[in-house]
Design a protein around this motif. Sequence first.
Motif, mmCIF file in Angstrom:
data_model
loop_
_atom_site.group_PDB
_atom_site.id
_atom_site.type_symbol
_atom_site.label_atom_id
_atom_site.label_comp_id
_atom_site.label_asym_id
_atom_site.label_seq_id
_atom_site.Cartn_x
_atom_site.Cartn_y
_atom_site.Cartn_z
ATOM 1 N N CYS A 1 -0.196 3.628 3.384
ATOM 2 C CA CYS A 1 0.162 3.287 4.763
ATOM 3 C C CYS A 1 1.334 2.309 4.858
ATOM 4 C CB CYS A 1 -1.053 2.738 5.515
ATOM 5 S SG CYS A 1 -1.559 1.093 4.984
ATOM 6 N N CYS B 1 -6.028 -1.853 -0.310
ATOM 7 C CA CYS B 1 -5.420 -2.115 0.987
ATOM 8 C C CYS B 1 -6.521 -2.427 2.001
ATOM 9 C CB CYS B 1 -4.644 -0.879 1.424
ATOM 10 S SG CYS B 1 -4.056 -0.956 3.125
ATOM 11 N N CYS C 1 0.835 -1.191 0.000
ATOM 12 C CA CYS C 1 0.000 0.000 0.000
ATOM 13 C C CYS C 1 0.876 1.249 0.000
ATOM 14 C CB CYS C 1 -0.904 0.000 1.237
ATOM 15 S SG CYS C 1 -1.870 1.519 1.360
ATOM 16 N N ASP D 1 -6.440 -2.104 5.114
ATOM 17 C CA ASP D 1 -6.433 -1.145 6.225
ATOM 18 C C ASP D 1 -7.064 0.188 5.846
ATOM 19 O OD1 ASP D 1 -5.364 -2.831 8.013
ATOM 20 O OD2 ASP D 1 -3.361 -1.956 8.032
ATOM 21 N N CYS D 2 -6.580 0.777 4.743
ATOM 22 C CA CYS D 2 -7.006 2.146 4.441
ATOM 23 C C CYS D 2 -7.763 2.255 3.115
ATOM 24 C CB CYS D 2 -5.805 3.080 4.454
ATOM 25 S SG CYS D 2 -4.694 2.814 3.069
HETATM 26 ZN ZN LIG Z 1 -3.106 1.150 3.273
#
Ligand SMILES: [Zn+2]
Length: 114
Positions: free
Chosen positions: A76, A89, A73, A91-92
Amino acid sequence: MHEYPLTKRIVDIAVREAEEQKARRVLAVRLVVGETSGIIAESVQMYFDVIAEGTPAEGAELLITSVKPEMRCPACGRKFIRPRFSFSCPDCGALGEPTETGREFYIESVELEI
Ligand SMILES: [Zn+2]
Protein backbone atom coordinates in the motif's frame (compact mmCIF):
# COMPACT_ATOMS: atom_id res chain seq x y z
CA MET A 1 34.44 -1.83 18.30
CA HIS A 2 34.21 0.05 15.00
CA GLU A 3 33.04 3.09 16.95
CA TYR A 4 36.66 3.99 17.71
CA PRO A 5 37.81 4.87 14.15
CA LEU A 6 34.45 6.54 13.48
CA THR A 7 34.76 8.67 16.58
CA LYS A 8 38.35 9.51 15.67
CA ARG A 9 37.08 10.84 12.36
CA ILE A 10 34.39 12.89 14.10
CA VAL A 11 36.98 14.47 16.40
CA ASP A 12 39.30 15.14 13.42
CA ILE A 13 36.50 16.90 11.52
CA ALA A 14 35.52 18.99 14.56
CA VAL A 15 39.15 19.98 15.22
CA ARG A 16 39.74 20.87 11.56
CA GLU A 17 36.59 22.96 11.56
CA ALA A 18 37.80 24.79 14.69
CA GLU A 19 41.19 25.47 13.08
CA GLU A 20 39.67 26.71 9.84
CA GLN A 21 37.37 29.09 11.70
CA LYS A 22 40.17 30.07 14.09
CA ALA A 23 37.88 29.11 16.94
CA ARG A 24 39.06 28.86 20.50
CA ARG A 25 37.40 25.52 21.05
CA VAL A 26 34.61 23.19 20.03
CA LEU A 27 31.52 23.64 22.17
CA ALA A 28 29.35 20.87 20.78
CA VAL A 29 29.10 18.34 18.01
CA ARG A 30 25.67 17.31 16.78
CA LEU A 31 25.43 13.79 15.44
CA VAL A 32 22.60 11.95 13.76
CA VAL A 33 22.65 8.22 14.45
CA GLY A 34 20.12 5.80 13.01
CA GLU A 35 19.05 3.00 15.31
CA THR A 36 19.86 0.39 12.67
CA SER A 37 23.22 1.96 11.71
CA GLY A 38 24.94 -0.49 14.04
CA ILE A 39 26.60 2.41 15.87
CA ILE A 40 26.24 2.45 19.62
CA ALA A 41 25.85 6.04 20.74
CA GLU A 42 27.21 5.33 24.23
CA SER A 43 30.45 3.98 22.75
CA VAL A 44 30.87 7.06 20.57
CA GLN A 45 30.42 9.23 23.64
CA MET A 46 32.98 7.23 25.59
CA TYR A 47 35.62 7.33 22.84
CA PHE A 48 34.94 10.97 22.10
CA ASP A 49 36.02 12.05 25.58
CA VAL A 50 39.22 10.01 25.31
CA ILE A 51 40.17 11.00 21.74
CA ALA A 52 39.32 14.69 22.17
CA GLU A 53 41.58 15.06 25.20
CA GLY A 54 44.27 17.65 24.53
CA THR A 55 42.59 18.94 21.35
CA PRO A 56 40.31 21.98 20.84
CA ALA A 57 37.42 19.49 21.03
CA GLU A 58 38.19 18.52 24.61
CA GLY A 59 35.13 18.89 26.81
CA ALA A 60 32.82 19.44 23.84
CA GLU A 61 29.29 18.23 24.26
CA LEU A 62 28.17 15.41 22.03
CA LEU A 63 24.52 15.87 21.09
CA ILE A 64 23.13 12.75 19.50
CA THR A 65 19.83 12.62 17.64
CA SER A 66 18.74 9.05 17.14
CA VAL A 67 16.55 8.10 14.20
CA LYS A 68 14.03 5.29 14.40
CA PRO A 69 14.06 2.78 11.55
CA GLU A 70 11.36 3.37 8.96
CA MET A 71 9.83 0.67 6.79
CA ARG A 72 7.87 0.97 3.59
CA CYS A 73 4.95 -1.24 2.74
CA PRO A 74 5.29 -2.68 -0.79
CA ALA A 75 1.54 -3.34 -0.98
CA CYS A 76 0.00 0.00 0.00
CA GLY A 77 3.04 2.31 0.00
CA ARG A 78 2.62 3.38 3.60
CA LYS A 79 5.78 4.33 5.50
CA PHE A 80 5.88 3.35 9.14
CA ILE A 81 8.24 3.16 12.08
CA ARG A 82 9.14 -0.46 12.58
CA PRO A 83 7.28 -1.93 15.53
CA ARG A 84 9.53 -3.61 18.06
CA PHE A 85 8.89 -7.27 17.23
CA SER A 86 7.24 -7.04 13.85
CA PHE A 87 7.81 -5.96 10.27
CA SER A 88 4.15 -5.83 9.26
CA CYS A 89 2.37 -2.83 7.81
CA PRO A 90 -0.12 -1.45 10.37
CA ASP A 91 -2.65 -0.80 7.59
CA CYS A 92 -2.72 -3.94 5.47
CA GLY A 93 -0.44 -6.39 7.28
CA ALA A 94 1.95 -6.92 4.37
CA LEU A 95 5.62 -7.38 5.16
CA GLY A 96 7.38 -4.01 5.15
CA GLU A 97 10.69 -3.39 3.42
CA PRO A 98 13.51 -1.50 5.10
CA THR A 99 14.32 2.02 3.88
CA GLU A 100 17.45 4.12 4.34
CA THR A 101 15.82 5.87 7.28
CA GLY A 102 17.39 4.54 10.46
CA ARG A 103 20.78 3.76 8.92
CA GLU A 104 22.20 7.26 8.96
CA PHE A 105 25.36 8.29 10.70
CA TYR A 106 26.65 11.79 10.11
CA ILE A 107 27.67 15.08 11.70
CA GLU A 108 24.81 17.55 11.58
CA SER A 109 26.81 20.52 12.83
CA VAL A 110 29.78 21.62 14.88
CA GLU A 111 29.37 24.49 17.33
CA LEU A 112 32.44 26.59 17.95
CA GLU A 113 33.53 29.23 20.40
CA ILE A 114 35.10 31.93 18.25
ZN1 LIG B 1 0.43 -1.76 3.77
